[in-house]
Design an enzyme around this catalytic site. Sequence first.
Site, PDB file in Angstrom:
ATOM      1  N   CYS A  63       0.886  -1.159   0.000  1.00 10.23           N
ATOM      2  CA  CYS A  63       0.000   0.000   0.000  1.00 10.23           C
ATOM      3  C   CYS A  63       0.926   1.211   0.000  1.00 10.23           C
ATOM      4  CB  CYS A  63      -0.910   0.011   1.227  1.00 10.23           C
ATOM      5  SG  CYS A  63      -1.942   1.489   1.309  1.00 10.23           S
TER       6      CYS A  63
ATOM      7  N   CYS B 251      -0.440   4.291   2.183  1.00 11.32           N
ATOM      8  CA  CYS B 251      -0.757   4.216   3.613  1.00 11.32           C
ATOM      9  C   CYS B 251      -0.401   2.837   4.147  1.00 11.32           C
ATOM     10  CB  CYS B 251      -2.235   4.557   3.814  1.00 11.32           C
ATOM     11  SG  CYS B 251      -2.733   4.673   5.525  1.00 11.32           S
ATOM     12  N   SER B 252      -1.366   2.090   4.605  1.00 13.67           N
ATOM     13  CA  SER B 252      -1.084   0.806   5.248  1.00 13.67           C
ATOM     14  C   SER B 252      -2.208  -0.200   5.021  1.00 13.67           C
ATOM     15  CB  SER B 252      -0.892   1.030   6.749  1.00 13.67           C
ATOM     16  OG  SER B 252      -2.025   1.695   7.281  1.00 13.67           O
ATOM     17  N   CYS B 253      -2.962  -0.035   3.929  1.00 14.75           N
ATOM     18  CA  CYS B 253      -4.090  -0.940   3.667  1.00 14.75           C
ATOM     19  C   CYS B 253      -3.585  -2.371   3.529  1.00 14.75           C
ATOM     20  CB  CYS B 253      -4.828  -0.488   2.409  1.00 14.75           C
ATOM     21  SG  CYS B 253      -5.435   1.199   2.568  1.00 14.75           S
TER      22      CYS B 253
END
Lengths: 126, 214
Positions: free
Chosen positions: B118, B121-123
Amino acid sequence: MQAHSNSRNVIVMEHDNIRRWHDMGGQPAGQIDLDQHNFALWEKRVDALMVLTSGKGYFTVDGLRRVLEDMGEDTFETMSYYERWVQSVNQNLLEAGAYSLEELSTKMAEVTARGETYGDCAAGGE
Amino acid sequence: MPHDHHDHDHLSPSGHPYQPDQDHTLTRWQAMEIAMRELLVEKEILTAAEITQTVEAMDRRSPADGAQVVARAWSDPEFKARLLADGSTTIGEMGFEAGAMKLIVVENTATTHNVVVCTLCSCYPRNLLGLPPDWYKQRAYRSRVVKTPRKVLSEFGLDLPDDVQVRVHDSTADMRYLVLPVRPAGTDDLDATALAELVNRDSMIGVAQATAPE
């Protein structure tokens, strides 16, 4: 891209004319650090507050990210993941009217006065 | 390990030692979390039980969940076809929920290797794998895996032959990817439970292969 004068876009101009700081795919970067920390209880609680309040419609994941991105690159480099998340969830809840800034300030002072450690201060309200 | 601690001054009301993070001086951000949580409960937006249950559910989720899905896909061709066609719905057959996100399962083969990131972000497919590892959220992985994936995979100990195509999938808030690793050779006699033991977290992110049987 046109130059912007509002404060939110200062980050753009300082770093790169095309992309904002969080859009880091393909940018130069160092070695991957494979160290793993154990998630602390307070971190999991922040995560739970995000899941539950966004699930109840107080904000969306886009709102979460908007605040994270607006915090800027320095915050990304200097604060931990859930330190940033707690601020973003809080900002979104304030904007949604879940509680007021004054209520938060009063409660934080009350929490801090309970003791020295997270354990002391978290136990006081239960 | 309830009896190997040396400091008895920091016991929780239930008599257990606090985790180390709870023994440190309260930070501003921890105070904010406590205050937010209590305000949300006082205002009846959330209940304390809901919060506790959500943390417990988080603790229960682990890569073992994703491993069950992969093992089933390896042993059940029709399930695998459904999984690749519609990941979100198909994991529901096994009692897993995709929630609001769309789950896309990408299959590794002898000629194609998939890896997930991702960049923004951090998906992460947390409903099947639990919370993401720290490195998944760091600048180094997010920045580099889309540009020099073979080099990054090599740093994870995965050296792919030149004739294997590498596909990098960039997740979004609404769309998460799970890699279906290649079933290791010599596993024809294994049932789904035994197969699941071979499926590690990194193989479902795509920075490793499934573990070879002993």
